[in-house]
Design a protein around this motif. Structure first.
Motif, PDB file in Angstrom:
ATOM      1  N   GLY A  60      -7.729 -11.626   9.758  1.00  0.00           N
ATOM      2  CA  GLY A  60      -8.059 -12.830   9.010  1.00  0.00           C
ATOM      3  C   GLY A  60      -7.077 -13.972   9.036  1.00  0.00           C
ATOM      4  N   THR A  65      -9.452 -17.779  12.593  1.00  0.00           N
ATOM      5  CA  THR A  65     -10.663 -18.022  11.803  1.00  0.00           C
ATOM      6  C   THR A  65     -11.039 -19.496  11.712  1.00  0.00           C
ATOM      7  OG1 THR A  65      -9.366 -18.105   9.746  1.00  0.00           O
ATOM      8  CG2 THR A  65     -10.290 -15.966  10.382  1.00  0.00           C
ATOM      9  N   SER A  83     -12.728  -6.289   4.842  1.00  0.00           N
ATOM     10  CA  SER A  83     -12.541  -6.839   3.497  1.00  0.00           C
ATOM     11  C   SER A  83     -11.079  -6.790   3.063  1.00  0.00           C
ATOM     12  CB  SER A  83     -13.414  -6.080   2.497  1.00  0.00           C
ATOM     13  OG  SER A  83     -13.112  -4.695   2.494  1.00  0.00           O
ATOM     14  N   ASP A  85      -8.743  -8.007   4.591  1.00  0.00           N
ATOM     15  CA  ASP A  85      -8.115  -9.270   4.996  1.00  0.00           C
ATOM     16  C   ASP A  85      -8.707 -10.482   4.277  1.00  0.00           C
ATOM     17  OD1 ASP A  85      -6.389  -7.977   6.657  1.00  0.00           O
ATOM     18  OD2 ASP A  85      -7.064  -8.930   8.506  1.00  0.00           O
ATOM     19  N   GLN A  86      -9.532 -10.254   3.267  1.00  0.00           N
ATOM     20  CA  GLN A  86     -10.116 -11.366   2.533  1.00  0.00           C
ATOM     21  C   GLN A  86      -9.037 -12.252   1.913  1.00  0.00           C
ATOM     22  OE1 GLN A  86     -13.334 -12.493   2.150  1.00  0.00           O
ATOM     23  NE2 GLN A  86     -12.333 -14.219   1.088  1.00  0.00           N
ATOM     24  N   LEU A  89      -8.061 -15.184   4.049  1.00  0.00           N
ATOM     25  CA  LEU A  89      -8.982 -16.322   4.014  1.00  0.00           C
ATOM     26  C   LEU A  89      -8.762 -17.130   2.738  1.00  0.00           C
ATOM     27  CD1 LEU A  89     -12.331 -14.691   5.231  1.00  0.00           C
ATOM     28  CD2 LEU A  89     -10.578 -15.824   6.585  1.00  0.00           C
ATOM     29  N   ASP A  90      -8.541 -16.437   1.639  1.00  0.00           N
ATOM     30  CA  ASP A  90      -8.334 -17.113   0.365  1.00  0.00           C
ATOM     31  C   ASP A  90      -7.074 -17.970   0.363  1.00  0.00           C
ATOM     32  OD1 ASP A  90     -10.594 -15.791  -0.515  1.00  0.00           O
ATOM     33  OD2 ASP A  90      -9.481 -14.199  -1.548  1.00  0.00           O
ATOM     34  N   ARG A 108     -17.226 -17.021   4.964  1.00  0.00           N
ATOM     35  CA  ARG A 108     -17.471 -15.849   4.140  1.00  0.00           C
ATOM     36  C   ARG A 108     -17.986 -14.742   5.055  1.00  0.00           C
ATOM     37  NH1 ARG A 108     -21.877 -13.576   1.660  1.00  0.00           N
ATOM     38  NH2 ARG A 108     -23.216 -15.295   2.353  1.00  0.00           N
ATOM     39  N   ALA A 109     -17.429 -13.553   4.905  1.00  0.00           N
ATOM     40  CA  ALA A 109     -17.835 -12.431   5.756  1.00  0.00           C
ATOM     41  C   ALA A 109     -19.035 -11.719   5.154  1.00  0.00           C
ATOM     42  CB  ALA A 109     -16.681 -11.465   5.941  1.00  0.00           C
ATOM     43  N   ASP A 112     -18.611  -6.061   6.472  1.00  0.00           N
ATOM     44  CA  ASP A 112     -17.286  -5.501   6.243  1.00  0.00           C
ATOM     45  C   ASP A 112     -16.988  -4.478   7.336  1.00  0.00           C
ATOM     46  OD1 ASP A 112     -14.934  -4.406   5.352  1.00  0.00           O
ATOM     47  OD2 ASP A 112     -15.711  -3.744   3.404  1.00  0.00           O
TER      48      ASP A 112
END
Length: 221
Positions: A60, A65, A83, A85-86, A89-90, A108-109, A112
């Motif tokens: 991520g 990305t 998930s 690696d969310q 992204l945040d 948004r993924a 998962d």
């Protein structure tokens, strides 16, 4: 299976377009970050008459990305990422600012990869291999038929991914390489997230991080 590599964004990240005879394709680590780079990717897809069905990421980090949202919107396809690696992204805007890179909308993924053992498109199946270390949710993607391995930022030609960023861990990345990638075989061709292609065989001989552990000069644990 056919593979094309396009290098994008200030971090010089490798974005891969992968397809087979059905013309169905996946875009791995879409890093396109400007209208010019978006057009380069779109033109390549159009010129080869491809039908993207999925955007999938090895991990991520923002440089991998930056172009995913464009690909999702342009082709109406889902996005697959671990998930774990969310959080990357945040926090992409903060991470990008450190490198002087402006960050747009992060995707948004929908899929998962922690719960997805393989990616299928056309007649091709890519195995999802967890390779934590560079990031907690990092994965490699492997096609046994062609012996092609997309290693993201875990294993490079004669190097490995950095582990000093949030979520990185040196012992994890070395265990991922030693236990999950090297056993795939010396003939396996590596397609990394940055830099030139390689093979497992080449890395066994010339990658200093691998060699020093195999020679027991360094304990990976």
């Amino acid at each position: 299976m056919k593979i094309a590599s396009l290098t994008f964004n200030p971090i010089e990240e490798n974005t891969y377009v992968v397809w087979d005879d059905t013309r169905e394709a996946v875009v791995i680590d879409a890093g396109n970050s400007s209208p010019r780079e978006d057009a380069a990717l779109d033109n390549f897809i159009a010129e080869h008459d491809l039908k993207p069905v999925l955007a999938v990421n090895t991990h991520g980090h923002f440089d991998h990305t930056l172009g995913v949202e464009h690909v999702k919107q342009r082709y109406g396809i889902p996005f697959a990422l671990s998930s774990k690696d969310q959080f990357l992204l945040d926090n992409a805007s903060t991470s990008g600012s450190v490198f002087g890179v402006k960050i747009g909308a992060m995707p948004r993924a929908e899929i998962d990869l922690d719960a997805t053992p393989e990616i299928r498109f056309g007649t091709t199946t890519l195995k999802v291999i967890p390779t934590p270390g560079h990031t907690p949710g990092h994965v490699a993607l492997y096609d046994p038929a062609s012996k092609a391995l997309f290693t993201g930022d875990t294993l490079f030609r004669e190097s490995i991914g950095r582990t000093d960023l949030p979520g990185g861990d040196y012992s994890w990345i070395m265990r991922s390489i030693l236990d999950r990638l090297l056993p795939l075989g010396e003939e396996v061709r590596i397609y990394p997230g940055h830099g030139p292609e390689s093979t497992i065989g080449h890395e066994l001989l010339y990658n200093p991080f691998v060699v020093e552990v195999l020679n027991r000069e360094v304990d990976p644990n």
